[in-house]
Design an enzyme around this catalytic site. Structure first.
Site, PDB file in Angstrom:
ATOM      1  N   ASP A 114      23.847  26.045  13.469  1.00  0.00           N
ATOM      2  CA  ASP A 114      23.894  27.402  13.417  1.00  0.00           C
ATOM      3  C   ASP A 114      22.967  28.201  14.204  1.00  0.00           C
ATOM      4  OD1 ASP A 114      21.897  26.455  11.800  1.00  0.00           O
ATOM      5  OD2 ASP A 114      22.354  27.131   9.935  1.00  0.00           O
ATOM      6  N   ASP A 162      34.892  16.329   5.379  1.00  0.00           N
ATOM      7  CA  ASP A 162      34.551  14.944   5.997  1.00  0.00           C
ATOM      8  C   ASP A 162      34.106  13.916   4.966  1.00  0.00           C
ATOM      9  OD1 ASP A 162      34.683  15.708   8.505  1.00  0.00           O
ATOM     10  OD2 ASP A 162      32.497  15.852   8.659  1.00  0.00           O
TER      11      ASP A 162
END
Length: 696
Positions: A430, A277
């Site tokens: 997460d 990214d």
């Protein structure tokens, strides 16, 4: 009605000594003494000490000499430390920048400004009160009474002879704090003490659970070992997708890619995705070239780059899972850019999925290549060692559920898909996927004996931003997941565990009472002594909890006191982050990549020496050599550039507040409270001046 209380009066009434008899703050009367004794003028009723054995003059002289010698040694050490600290403070202030000048700070400037303003107002008010108390002290009013709740009684005698404006104002202040301020403050103290005790019991139960696991050897055991390394048959070698999400990770990309490409797994049954990214063109080209090198060396690795970085890490993972070839893979392993798995990582984690269709996640623990780098990394090690050794292991063995750590874990792709996949709604994607998978009935396994190397933040700024994200995200997730948790079909016990233990107690209550109790309430009790905070809450229970925290990292025992003080200091950042996430403030949704230093472990250095030269590409990308030269020159410029130190305003304001309260505590002769406030104030001062971390 409380029993009658007496206090000695300095004044006389019509030439006769008097005492004040008091049954309540509004019900008092004077009692004249016909033949007063010395005790009547020194102690409240019932507080007169019993006489002891008299000492002769020689004994008294020796005792005084020993005490004087001890005091002189202490004063010398304290003076040396003070001058050293003063020199460091002077250097920091001369070459420092406040955190308000940093435009990349992961906090809403308006919210941060309001928070700092509240602390400054509290500090100014405390300074004013300290001035009042010092003036009262030099007027001879007693601060060393055996019972602090009786300190205000001596002022009642001045109702007879108010001699000045100051006496009148101070008298009104004492009556206001007795009638209006002390009761609500005492109620808040009692609430925080209850929360503190509940959280301490939870911590103790976790430690007992860890001990029981060790005693009974309850660690997870794989049902089948890998026996056929060829992958042609007989062994358990499912198709595994390995993902490394990264963003401008030019310090660590080489070591992480090398570690993953060296995993001991059949090449035809593993695909490595480098999910980049980065918005820096130079970093993009370097990472892409590294991937091409490993491709030519035979690794099954591909490079993916997103032009628009929507959703941060969650968006990156979600985009990668949308590829058409994902349907050929059964499991996915995720490593952050600074993680370096050992070559046998997959061989030690994958067997747990064999013949266990309900298992959705296998999580490995972290180990750290720079744990001894500085004081900050040593203190982080204590927290993370307890998190993995105790929290994750106990929850995994007894509940089959824990929060996914975002890296060094293996997911069954079916579990991800049934749980809704990666979502971009929080900064803790997460934990989000772990909670949703648990609500869908999937089980988790934590392997405490399987480690994956990574690095700890070495600067306070990087650690502070990391903790802000880690503590604001769970509160965002709690608001979003609460309806789904209530409607889910899991058992009531599992619902209660997620809501009350996983979220409220460990993510909300802990930063709330740590900041409120030790940074707000304790200083207030110094100026409102009618509300008391017991010594065992200030010292003994926190010391016991710190001892439990440090058990998984016994080599860190010498740092138990700095750890206790630093955790209270970090409670400011954690409390601010928790409030931001709970009330959806702007800073709660901003992701700041934790700064990496790119340190390698000793094993990595050895492997680099032993590794055979890798075949190089015949040609390179256009201008790549020029880019390397430019980066080298830029690196030299960065090293020559003067480094500015950070100055953190919230921590500094709280440092002066606690030190002000410590002065008031000294006047009241409160031993434990004084030492705690003094050392905690110094701890805030050191952190506020950035005297902890990589630059020290």
């Amino acid at each position: 009605m409380a029993p009658s209380l007496y206090w000695w009066a300095k004044e006389t009434h019509r030439g006769t000594p008097v005492v004040v008899k008091m049954e309540s703050p509004n019900n008092w009367s004077m009692v004249e003494l016909e033949s007063p004794s010395e005790e009547d003028f020194m102690y409240p009723t019932g507080a007169v000490p019993k006489g002891g054995r008299n000492k002769n003059a020689k004994q008294t002289t020796w005792v005084l000499l020993l005490k004087a010698h001890k005091a002189a040694g202490c004063l010398t050490s304290i003076a040396a430390a003070f001058f050293s600290l003063a020199a460091s403070v002077r250097r920091r202030i001369a070459d420092g920048r406040t955190d308000s000048t940093d435009t990349s700070e992961a906090e809403n400037p308006a919210v941060k400004s309001r928070f700092v303003t509240c602390i400054k107002v509290f500090l100014c008010f405390s300074l004013i009160l300290l001035g009042f108390e010092i003036s009262a002290y030099f007027k001879g009013w007693d601060f060393g009474a055996p019972d602090l709740q009786l300190q205000y009684l001596f002022t009642l005698t001045n109702l007879l002879t108010v001699k000045g404006v100051f006496d009148s104002l101070y008298l009104r202040w004492v009556l206001i704090r007795v009638e209006y301020l002390a009761p609500p403050l005492q109620f808040l103290i009692n609430v925080c003490i209850i929360l503190f005790l509940i959280q301490s019991v939870d911590r103790l139960i976790l430690c007992l659970g860890c001990f029981w696991i060790k005693f009974k050897n309850l660690e997870p055991v794989a049902k089948q070992e890998l026996v056929d390394e060829s992958g042609d048959g007989g062994g358990y070698f499912p198709m595994v997708l390995v993902q490394i999400p990264m963003c401008n990770e030019k310090e660590v990309y080489q070591q992480s890619i090398a570690a993953v490409c060296n995993l001991d797994w059949p090449k035809g049954r593993m695909l490595i995705q480098i999910l980049d990214d980065s918005d820096d063109p130079t970093t993009q080209l370097l990472i892409e070239e590294e991937v091409h090198k490993w491709q030519q060396n035979g690794a099954n690795i591909i490079y993916r780059h997103r032009v628009v970085r929507n959703g941060y890490k969650a968006g990156n993972l979600k985009s990668a899972m949308g590829c058409s070839y994902i349907k050929d893979y059964e499991f996915v392993t995720i490593f952050d850019a600074d993680f370096q798995p050992f070559t046998d990582f997959l061989k030690r984690t994958m067997p747990h999925f064999k013949d266990n269709a309900e298992l959705g996640l296998v999580q490995a623990r972290w180990s750290f290549v720079n744990k001894d780098e500085n004081l900050l990394t040593r203190l982080q090690l204590i927290n993370l060692a307890f998190h993995f050794e105790v929290e994750q292991q106990v929850n995994g063995v007894f509940l089959n559920f824990f929060g996914f750590n975002g890296t060094a874990g293996v997911w069954r792709i079916k579990a991800l898909e049934e749980s809704g996949g990666w979502l971009e709604r929080t900064t803790v994607e997460d934990m989000d996927i772990a909670v949703r998978a648990h609500l869908h009935g999937w089980k988790f396994v934590f392997l405490n004996d399987v480690e994956c190397q990574c690095e700890l933040p070495e600067s306070y700024e990087a650690y502070r931003k990391q903790q802000h994200r880690w503590h604001s995200g769970p509160m965002q997730l709690f608001r979003l997941c609460l309806p789904a948790i209530i409607r889910s079909k899991i058992s009531v016990w599992k619902k209660a565990n997620i809501i009350f233990l996983f979220f409220l107690l460990r993510k909300l209550v802990l930063p709330f009472y740590s900041f409120t109790l030790f940074c707000v309430i304790l200083p207030m009790t110094m100026f409102i002594p009618e509300a008391t905070l017991p010594s065992w809450v200030v010292c003994y229970i926190p010391a016991a909890m710190s001892f439990l925290n440090i058990l998984p990292a016994p080599k860190s025992f010498p740092f138990i006191v700095p750890y206790l003080l630093f955790e209270n200091t970090m409670s400011v950042t954690k409390f601010n982050a928790m409030i931001s996430g709970l009330f959806q403030l702007g800073s709660a949704y901003e992701w700041v990549v934790t700064k990496k230093s790119g340190r390698s472990s000793e094993g990595d250095l050895v492997s680099l020496v032993d590794r055979q030269p890798m075949p190089q590409r015949v040609s390179s990308e256009p201008n790549l050599d020029e880019i390397r030269v430019e980066m080298k020159v830029q690196g030299e410029r960065d090293r020559m550039k003067k480094k500015h130190n950070r100055i953190y305003t919230k921590e500094l304001a709280l440092a002066f507040l606690l030190l002000t309260a410590s002065v008031r505590s000294l006047m009241s002769a409160q031993g434990i409270h004084f030492y705690f406030l003094l050392f905690q104030g110094v701890s805030f001062l050191l952190v506020g001046l950035d005297l902890i971390g990589e630059q020290v």
